[in-house]
Design a protein around this motif. Structure first.
Motif: not given
Length: 262
Positions: A18-43
């Motif tokens: 979604r939009e917003g200061g934290s700019l979270p995103a769905i990412v894929e990881a090397n374990d095959g799962f999807l994660y809602a990621l919170k970025f250290r470089g945002a917000g």
């Protein structure tokens, strides 16, 4: 007392959440799962990640449903494959350890008009949010999901807001949580005293220390501070221990706010 978190490697940026200061995103990881990621470089940077981790693991200790929290290592080289300049900048600024929550595929936003929550569960969540001073569980944005007919809590990055302020943390640990009057579950939270008794037994000083110990040193060292990493960790621990010891203050505030509503 608290299980260590797994560490995964981010291999693909999938889509923003979604939009917003934290700019979270769905990412894929090397374990095959999807994660809602919170970025250290945002917000709010790593402080939002620290709040997410501590509040989330406290909730888990209390028996509430929280998606698995993981450390997610991101190589900024991933930015080369992103056409969006804002996302490129975010990925470049977020190299290293970030925070991911297991993505609950197919989950729907909790709607109190559709789903009835029992008094004990509502009281547990209200108590938790009073403890960690979470301002972000309102009717406008419940930060709760229904997944497989069960209620899951997400997004605690706005908790522990004392760490954004230069004000005295000891004083803030003793304050009532006046924002609780906006809590979406407050009208249903009629068992706060019973929940308070049980929660205080669960959240021993040893349990709190083990949760705060999960915070990576690099997150505590990333911003200029007059305190050392160890001192910052101790502040989080002491803040929570003092707040639990004085839980009667925020319980009474919540009860007063509930009476005004009903």
């Amino acid at each position: 007392m608290t299980e260590p978190l797994r560490t995964v490697q981010v291999i693909r940026y999938v889509t923003p959440l979604r939009e917003g200061g934290s700019l979270p995103a769905i990412v894929e990881a090397n374990d095959g799962f999807l994660y809602a990621l919170k970025f250290r470089g945002a917000g709010q940077g790593v402080k939002a990640l620290i709040a997410e981790l501590i509040a989330g693991e406290i909730a888990r200790a209390l028996g509430l449903r929280i998606p698995e929290i993981v450390f997610a290592y991101l190589d900024p080289i991933l930015s080369r494959t992103e056409p969006d300049e804002e996302i490129q900048d975010l990925l470049k600024a977020s190299g290293g350890l970030n925070l991911g929550l297991h993505f609950l595929s197919g989950a729907i936003t909790f709607d109190p008009l559709v789903t009835t929550i029992d008094a004990t569960l509502a009281s547990q969540i209200v108590w938790l949010d009073c403890l960690v001073t979470n301002v972000d569980r309102t009717a406008r944005n419940t930060n709760m999901l229904m997944w497989h007919k069960e209620l899951w809590l997400i997004d605690h990055g706005a908790s522990l807001y004392f760490h954004h302020s230069s004000q005295n943390w000891q004083e803030q640990s003793q304050r009532p949580f006046v924002q609780i009057k906006e809590h979406v579950l407050l009208p249903y939270a009629s068992a706060l005293e019973e929940v308070d008794t049980i929660a205080r037994q669960i959240l021993t000083p040893e349990r709190i220390r083990s949760i705060v110990a999960l915070v990576p040193d690099e997150w505590l060292a990333i911003e200029p501070s007059v305190e050392t990493v160890g001192e910052q960790r101790q502040i989080y621990t002491q803040f929570l221990e003092a707040r639990i010891a004085a839980s009667e203050v925020f319980v009474k505030e919540a009860q007063h706010a509930r009476k005004a509503l009903i």
